[in-house]
Design an enzyme around this catalytic site. Structure first.
Site, PDB file in Angstrom:
ATOM      1  N   CYS A 129       0.794   8.992  -5.953  1.00 33.31           N
ATOM      2  CA  CYS A 129      -0.664   8.946  -5.767  1.00 33.31           C
ATOM      3  C   CYS A 129      -1.191  10.081  -4.883  1.00 33.31           C
ATOM      4  O   CYS A 129      -2.395  10.307  -4.819  1.00 33.31           O
ATOM      5  CB  CYS A 129      -1.087   7.595  -5.213  1.00 33.31           C
ATOM      6  SG  CYS A 129      -0.554   6.236  -6.265  1.00 33.31           S
ATOM      7  N   HIS A 143      -7.950   8.607  -2.180  1.00 35.95           N
ATOM      8  CA  HIS A 143      -7.254   7.983  -3.305  1.00 35.95           C
ATOM      9  C   HIS A 143      -7.852   6.600  -3.511  1.00 35.95           C
ATOM     10  O   HIS A 143      -8.047   5.837  -2.569  1.00 35.95           O
ATOM     11  CB  HIS A 143      -5.759   7.894  -2.989  1.00 35.95           C
ATOM     12  CG  HIS A 143      -5.002   7.073  -3.972  1.00 35.95           C
ATOM     13  ND1 HIS A 143      -5.158   7.222  -5.332  1.00 35.95           N
ATOM     14  CD2 HIS A 143      -4.091   6.084  -3.801  1.00 35.95           C
ATOM     15  CE1 HIS A 143      -4.366   6.361  -5.947  1.00 35.95           C
ATOM     16  NE2 HIS A 143      -3.707   5.656  -5.048  1.00 35.95           N
ATOM     17  N   ASN A 167      -6.645   1.815  -9.855  1.00 33.45           N
ATOM     18  CA  ASN A 167      -5.843   2.858  -9.226  1.00 33.45           C
ATOM     19  C   ASN A 167      -5.192   3.697 -10.333  1.00 33.45           C
ATOM     20  O   ASN A 167      -4.310   3.213 -11.032  1.00 33.45           O
ATOM     21  CB  ASN A 167      -4.787   2.184  -8.334  1.00 33.45           C
ATOM     22  CG  ASN A 167      -3.867   3.167  -7.645  1.00 33.45           C
ATOM     23  OD1 ASN A 167      -3.827   4.338  -7.982  1.00 33.45           O
ATOM     24  ND2 ASN A 167      -3.112   2.664  -6.683  1.00 33.45           N
TER      25      ASN A 167
END
Ligand code: UT7
Length: 329
Positions: A123, A256, A286
């Site tokens: 990520c 993020h 996500n």
């Protein structure tokens, strides 16, 4: 302008792509109920801020999503694919073991010859990729880079594990990063600590023609949560110090997009009003390495984030990896 005058790198265009299939929390709860697994829109919204995510169809790979995002970014930058001299694709869900998704993207863009590579930092991948492209531009190794985050996380989700499968989605975001006489990217700050590899991982691999180990994502959510909150603040402070700026200089925070509670916590620590926080986790879930460039593109195209604004990008994820980039758009 001579090459030596172009000492900095600057984002000149952004683009993104979301697969057409939008799956709401209610859709997902219904699918999981068929397997005897209980979840609810209320739980997912309250704990994460996620309301929906997009899933690629079986024919779409990371390079397909990357291709659309890249075309949009190139168009926004007023550049042709042939002008790109570096491609970096941040992904943990590549099209294949090798060659890289970046070389597949290069071919789909109809170009050949320029450098192309994947970057694997889960990520944090986009923040890492942007920092690498910035360094290559500053040293004169590239002048016009395509930096992409592209993921099909739906392929590695365990739909029998409600603690993870409700969190992730698919998508891609891209930026064109070009050599510039004025900064753009002001500073970057990257970190990793492999001792935490087990709290967020997809441990399977291929060996002898078979999958060895579990090829599905698993995560100790609360452990990741605690670590993320701590390192995001540290990295934000570090990148501000490197750039000689303070938190008062930040116009927009684009972290993020994993959990609205982590994002709001970071904004609070940086004393930023919540309307300076770009939030797409509600609609995208996500999307790992794609989440930051996706959110950036949404914010730019909606007219919120504008040329001249100071933007803090922050990534955190598997590895453990984390980092931040501070830039003037
Ligand atoms: O992308 C890389 C970075 N990743 C992240 O930043 C993720 C970080 N972690 C998180 O965002 C949160 O830890 C989660 C959203 C994953 C979980 O939230 P939490 O507030 O930490 O919940 P929890 O894991 O402590 O679980 C609380 C309860 C548990 O039940 P009991 O043990 O209290 O009875 C879980 O079994 O919620 C239950 N639960 C669910 N219930 C309904 C877990 N998942 C679900 C679900 N639906 N989908």
């Amino acid at each position: 302008m001579s090459g030596s005058a172009l000492r900095y790198s600057r984002i000149t265009g952004t683009g993104s792509m979301l697969p057409a299939r939008r799956v709401t929390n209610a859709d997902l709860a219904e699918q999981l109920a068929d397997r005897g697994i209980e979840t609810s829109d209320d739980w997912i919204v309250e704990r994460t801020g996620i309301r929906a995510r997009h899933f690629a169809d079986a024919s779409q790979s990371a390079s397909d999503l990357a291709l659309d995002a890249s075309r949009h970014a190139l168009e926004a930058a007023g550049r042709k694919a042939a002008e790109v001299d570096l491609i970096i694709v941040a992904t943990s869900t590549p099209d294949m073991v090798f060659p890289s998704t970046a070389t597949i993207l290069q071919h789909k863009l109809g170009i050949a010859g320029c450098a192309a590579m994947d970057l694997q930092a889960v990520c944090s991948g986009f923040v890492y990729a942007l920092a690498v492209a910035d360094a290559m531009i500053r040293t004169g190794s590239a002048r016009c880079a395509l930096v992409v985050g592209a993921e099909v996380f739906s392929r590695i989700l365990d739909f029998s594990d409600r603690t993870t499968c409700v969190l992730f989605g698919d998508g891609a975001g891209a930026v064109v990063l070009e050599a510039s006489a004025t900064p753009g990217i002001l500073a970057s700050d990257l970190h990793a600590d492999g001792s935490h590899r087990d709290i967020l991982c997809t441990p399977g691999t291929v060996s002898g023609g078979a999958v060895l180990g579990n090829p599905l994502l698993r995560m100790d959510g609360p452990a990741v949560f605690k670590l993320a909150v701590r390192v995001l603040e540290e990295s934000a402070r570090a990148v501000l110090a490197k750039a000689g700026r303070t938190d008062a200089d930040i116009d927009w925070l684009i972290p993020h997009q994993a959990n609205i509670r982590i994002m709001q916590g970071t904004a609070k620590k940086l004393r930023l009003p919540m309307d300076k926080l770009i939030v797409t986790v509600d609609e995208h879930g996500n999307t790992s390495a794609a989440s930051i460039p996706l959110a950036l593109d949404v914010a730019v195209r909606s007219g919120r984030v504008k040329a001249g604004d100071t933007v803090m990008l922050e990534g955190v994820g598997g590895g453990f990896t984390w980092g931040a980039v501070l830039l003037d758009l």
